[in-house]
Structure formats: C-alpha cells, structure tokens
Design a protein around this motif. Structure first.
Motif, short mmCIF file in Angstrom:
data_model
loop_
_atom_site.label_atom_id
_atom_site.label_comp_id
_atom_site.label_asym_id
_atom_site.label_seq_id
_atom_site.Cartn_x
_atom_site.Cartn_y
_atom_site.Cartn_z
N GLU A 1 0.84 -1.19 0.00
CA GLU A 1 0.00 0.00 0.00
C GLU A 1 0.87 1.24 0.00
O GLU A 1 2.00 1.21 0.49
CB GLU A 1 -0.84 0.02 1.29
CG GLU A 1 -2.30 0.17 1.06
CD GLU A 1 -3.07 0.18 2.38
OE1 GLU A 1 -4.00 0.97 2.47
OE2 GLU A 1 -2.73 -0.58 3.29
N GLU A 2 0.36 2.33 -0.55
CA GLU A 2 1.07 3.60 -0.50
C GLU A 2 0.67 4.33 0.78
O GLU A 2 -0.52 4.44 1.09
CB GLU A 2 0.72 4.47 -1.72
CG GLU A 2 1.25 3.91 -3.02
CD GLU A 2 2.76 3.85 -3.06
OE1 GLU A 2 3.41 4.82 -2.65
OE2 GLU A 2 3.30 2.81 -3.49
N TRP A 3 1.66 4.82 1.53
CA TRP A 3 1.42 5.50 2.80
C TRP A 3 1.93 6.93 2.72
O TRP A 3 3.02 7.18 2.22
CB TRP A 3 2.15 4.78 3.93
CG TRP A 3 1.52 3.48 4.30
CD1 TRP A 3 1.49 2.34 3.56
CD2 TRP A 3 0.81 3.19 5.50
NE1 TRP A 3 0.83 1.36 4.23
CE2 TRP A 3 0.40 1.85 5.42
CE3 TRP A 3 0.51 3.93 6.64
CZ2 TRP A 3 -0.32 1.24 6.45
CZ3 TRP A 3 -0.20 3.33 7.65
CH2 TRP A 3 -0.62 1.99 7.55
N SER A 4 1.15 7.85 3.21
CA SER A 4 1.61 9.23 3.37
C SER A 4 2.31 9.31 4.72
O SER A 4 1.78 8.84 5.73
CB SER A 4 0.43 10.20 3.36
OG SER A 4 -0.16 10.22 2.09
N VAL A 5 3.50 9.89 4.72
CA VAL A 5 4.31 9.97 5.94
C VAL A 5 4.68 11.42 6.17
O VAL A 5 5.26 12.06 5.30
CB VAL A 5 5.58 9.10 5.80
CG1 VAL A 5 6.41 9.17 7.06
CG2 VAL A 5 5.22 7.67 5.47
N VAL B 1 7.97 15.64 21.62
CA VAL B 1 8.98 14.77 21.01
C VAL B 1 8.72 14.68 19.50
O VAL B 1 7.59 14.40 19.08
CB VAL B 1 8.93 13.36 21.64
CG1 VAL B 1 9.83 12.39 20.90
CG2 VAL B 1 9.31 13.44 23.10
N PRO B 2 9.74 14.91 18.67
CA PRO B 2 9.55 14.75 17.22
C PRO B 2 9.18 13.31 16.89
O PRO B 2 9.70 12.37 17.50
CB PRO B 2 10.91 15.11 16.63
CG PRO B 2 11.65 15.80 17.70
CD PRO B 2 11.08 15.34 19.00
N HIS B 3 8.26 13.11 15.95
CA HIS B 3 7.83 11.77 15.58
C HIS B 3 7.29 11.78 14.16
O HIS B 3 7.39 12.77 13.46
CB HIS B 3 6.78 11.24 16.58
CG HIS B 3 5.54 12.06 16.66
ND1 HIS B 3 5.44 13.22 17.42
CD2 HIS B 3 4.33 11.92 16.07
CE1 HIS B 3 4.24 13.72 17.30
NE2 HIS B 3 3.54 12.96 16.48
N VAL B 4 6.71 10.66 13.74
CA VAL B 4 6.21 10.48 12.38
C VAL B 4 4.72 10.19 12.44
O VAL B 4 4.27 9.44 13.30
CB VAL B 4 6.94 9.30 11.70
CG1 VAL B 4 6.33 8.97 10.37
CG2 VAL B 4 8.41 9.61 11.54
N VAL B 5 3.95 10.79 11.55
CA VAL B 5 2.54 10.47 11.41
C VAL B 5 2.39 9.79 10.05
O VAL B 5 2.83 10.31 9.03
CB VAL B 5 1.65 11.73 11.46
CG1 VAL B 5 0.19 11.35 11.30
CG2 VAL B 5 1.85 12.47 12.76
N ALA B 6 1.80 8.59 10.04
CA ALA B 6 1.65 7.82 8.80
C ALA B 6 0.22 7.34 8.67
O ALA B 6 -0.44 7.01 9.66
CB ALA B 6 2.60 6.63 8.80
N TRP B 7 -0.27 7.32 7.42
CA TRP B 7 -1.61 6.82 7.15
C TRP B 7 -1.66 6.31 5.72
O TRP B 7 -0.91 6.77 4.87
CB TRP B 7 -2.66 7.90 7.39
CG TRP B 7 -2.58 9.09 6.48
CD1 TRP B 7 -3.29 9.29 5.33
CD2 TRP B 7 -1.73 10.24 6.63
NE1 TRP B 7 -2.94 10.49 4.77
CE2 TRP B 7 -1.99 11.10 5.54
CE3 TRP B 7 -0.78 10.63 7.58
CZ2 TRP B 7 -1.33 12.31 5.37
CZ3 TRP B 7 -0.13 11.83 7.41
CH2 TRP B 7 -0.41 12.65 6.32
N PRO B 8 -2.53 5.33 5.45
CA PRO B 8 -2.67 4.85 4.08
C PRO B 8 -3.10 5.99 3.16
O PRO B 8 -3.93 6.83 3.55
CB PRO B 8 -3.76 3.78 4.17
CG PRO B 8 -3.73 3.34 5.59
CD PRO B 8 -3.34 4.55 6.38
#
Length: 110
Positions: free
Chosen positions: A38-42, A68-75
């Motif tokens: 799947e393609e994920w937006s990060v 805290v710096p982090h990553v948000v990911a979703w399909p």
C-alpha cells in the motif's frame, strides 16, 4: 565588504522537490512510502508542533511524550481516522517488527 553572489537565486536548488518537501501545518515534511503493498503518506512532525499532546506508538506500544519529534503515517487513500503517530525509529524498523505486540497484564489497550 562581502563577496558578490555569483549564482542567481533559485537556480541549482539542492533542497527537496515539491512532492517530497511539502511542508504541512505541523512544520514537518511529507513524503509517500510503500509498505505492505500500500502507498502511505508519511509526515515528520517537529517536537514543537506536538507540544501538549501524547500519542501511543503502534510499533512499540509505548507513549510518545509531549514535544517529542515523531512520524505520522496513514494509508494514502484513507481518512483522518487512520492516521497513526509513530516514533521515528519504530517507523524505520516497521518491517523488522512482528505484527503482534505483547502487553503486560495491566497495560491499557488503546
């Protein structure tokens, strides 16, 4: 006297491209990655943008503290409800982790 600038502004830019470097409202840059077919937006979130909020990382099942710096990911083709906040290291190691997370008996299930 300062040296003369020999390059015109905007020429030879070595920064991220428009697709990779789109800056969102959270101050981070956004890209697209392929994972599990799947393609994920990060989106990378700066620590200052996450001030006052805590999230649970689905990779390690631990809390991401405020600021805290982090990553948000979703399909790519899903809604806002499918966004998940990950530690940067957990997102980078997602392929090396098992899908089943072991929790202690008294751990809350989020």
């Amino acid at each position: 006297m300062s040296p003369r600038r020999n390059r015109p502004k905007g020429a030879g830019s070595s920064g991220p491209t428009a697709d990779e470097g789109r800056s969102g409202r959270y101050g981070g840059w956004q890209s697209t990655e392929s994972w599990q077919g799947e393609e994920w937006s990060v989106r990378h979130v700066a620590g200052a943008s996450a001030e006052g909020k805590t999230y649970r990382c689905p990779g390690c099942d631990q809390m991401i503290p405020s600021g805290v710096p982090h990553v948000v990911a979703w399909p790519e083709h899903s809604g806002v409800d499918d966004r998940r906040h990950w530690h940067k290291a957990c997102w980078n190691a997602k392929d090396r982790r098992t899908s089943r997370v072991q929790r202690s008996r008294n751990a809350p299930r989020f």
